[in-house]
Enzyme design. Structure first.
Site, PDB file in Angstrom:
ATOM      1  N   GLU A  44       0.827  -1.211   0.000  1.00 12.39           N
ATOM      2  CA  GLU A  44       0.000   0.000   0.000  1.00 12.39           C
ATOM      3  C   GLU A  44       0.860   1.260   0.000  1.00 12.39           C
ATOM      4  O   GLU A  44       2.093   1.196   0.081  1.00 12.39           O
ATOM      5  CB  GLU A  44      -0.948  -0.041   1.217  1.00 12.39           C
ATOM      6  N   GLU A  55      -1.792 -10.203  -6.020  1.00 15.77           N
ATOM      7  CA  GLU A  55      -1.802 -10.994  -7.258  1.00 15.77           C
ATOM      8  C   GLU A  55      -0.909 -10.370  -8.321  1.00 15.77           C
ATOM      9  O   GLU A  55      -0.118 -11.052  -8.970  1.00 15.77           O
ATOM     10  CB  GLU A  55      -3.235 -11.095  -7.798  1.00 15.77           C
ATOM     11  N   CYS A  88      -9.560  -8.605  -7.347  1.00 10.37           N
ATOM     12  CA  CYS A  88     -10.188  -7.434  -7.956  1.00 10.37           C
ATOM     13  C   CYS A  88     -10.139  -7.545  -9.487  1.00 10.37           C
ATOM     14  O   CYS A  88      -9.421  -8.367 -10.056  1.00 10.37           O
ATOM     15  CB  CYS A  88      -9.510  -6.148  -7.480  1.00 10.37           C
ATOM     16  N   CYS A  91      -6.659  -7.202 -11.263  1.00 10.58           N
ATOM     17  CA  CYS A  91      -5.817  -8.400 -11.185  1.00 10.58           C
ATOM     18  C   CYS A  91      -6.329  -9.500 -12.112  1.00 10.58           C
ATOM     19  O   CYS A  91      -5.537 -10.240 -12.702  1.00 10.58           O
ATOM     20  CB  CYS A  91      -5.746  -8.893  -9.742  1.00 10.58           C
TER      21      CYS A  91
HETATM   22  O1  LIG Z   1      -7.633  -9.663  -4.142  1.00  9.03           O
HETATM   23  C1  LIG Z   1      -7.196  -8.690  -3.510  1.00  9.03           C
HETATM   24  C2  LIG Z   1      -8.017  -7.751  -2.884  1.00  9.03           C
HETATM   25  C3  LIG Z   1      -7.441  -6.706  -2.187  1.00  9.03           C
HETATM   26  N1  LIG Z   1      -6.079  -6.604  -2.116  1.00  9.03           N
HETATM   27  C4  LIG Z   1      -5.462  -5.544  -1.316  1.00  9.03           C
HETATM   28  C5  LIG Z   1      -5.447  -4.156  -1.889  1.00  9.03           C
HETATM   29  C6  LIG Z   1      -5.393  -3.321  -0.637  1.00  9.03           C
HETATM   30  O2  LIG Z   1      -4.055  -3.246  -0.175  1.00  9.03           O
HETATM   31  C7  LIG Z   1      -6.180  -4.122   0.386  1.00  9.03           C
HETATM   32  C8  LIG Z   1      -7.605  -3.651   0.577  1.00  9.03           C
HETATM   33  O3  LIG Z   1      -8.280  -3.606  -0.634  1.00  9.03           O
HETATM   34  O4  LIG Z   1      -6.162  -5.449  -0.090  1.00  9.03           O
HETATM   35  C9  LIG Z   1      -5.255  -7.522  -2.718  1.00  9.03           C
HETATM   36  O5  LIG Z   1      -4.034  -7.443  -2.625  1.00  9.03           O
HETATM   37  N2  LIG Z   1      -5.836  -8.519  -3.417  1.00  9.03           N
HETATM   38 ZN   LIG Z   2      -6.206  -6.746  -7.392  1.00  4.93          ZN
END
Ligand SMILES: O=c1ccn([C@H]2C[C@H](O)[C@@H](CO)O2)c(=O)[nH]1
Ligand SMILES: [Zn+2]
Length: 134
Positions: A44, A55, A88, A91
């Site tokens: 983040e 991913e 998401c 990804c």
């Molecule tokens: O499949 C997913 C869903 C969310 N996130 C992360 C993005 C963000 O850092 C946090 C909240 O959305 O989770 C992922 O890495 N993969």
């Molecule tokens: Zn994603």
């Protein structure tokens, strides 16, 4: 490599998530046909939109490490969700671009629930670049 072994790698990668804003940690791992494994966690940023999901981190790490599209054998993703984690849309698009629609994807949660699917099943009708320009 067994799907369970790859899931274990994703679980370890999740421990390395950098998620000080959402506190939602996600781990991913991708394996190649010749047995290479690459890890991904979400990373983040104070500028939230710059966040990279686990991913895509794993897939980009593999490409940066020399893997070519078509060499991916399977992917695993894990998070602390009620149901197996749902990647998401961004990804899903990247999974198809790099892994192909047939790429097996194992989605899991920390409780041991698993859902085995494919990149193509996760995103019907993906964008493909400029078909009218061919
Ligand atoms: O499949 C997913 C869903 C969310 N996130 C992360 C993005 C963000 O850092 C946090 C909240 O959305 O989770 C992922 O890495 N993969
Ligand atoms: Zn994603």
């Amino acid at each position: 490599m067994s799907p369970d072994k790859l899931l274990e790698a994703a679980h370890l990668a999740r421990e390395r998530a950098y998620a000080p804003y959402s506190h939602f940690r996600v781990g991913a791992a991708v394996a190649t046909h010749d047995g290479r494994v690459f890890h991904g966690c979400n990373v983040e940023n104070a500028s939230y939109g710059l966040t990279n999901c686990a991913e895509r981190t794993a897939l980009f790490a593999a490409i940066a490490g020399g893997v070519k599209p078509g060499e991916f054998a399977q992917m695993a993703v894990i998070a602390d969700t009620a149901q197996p984690v749902a990647p998401c849309g961004a990804c899903r698009q990247v999974m198809i671009e790099l892994g192909g629609a047939q790429l097996p994807v194992l989605l899991a949660n920390l409780q041991g629930l698993q859902h085995a699917t494919t990149a193509g099943a996760l995103l019907p009708g993906p964008f493909t670049a400029y078909p009218r320009c061919e």
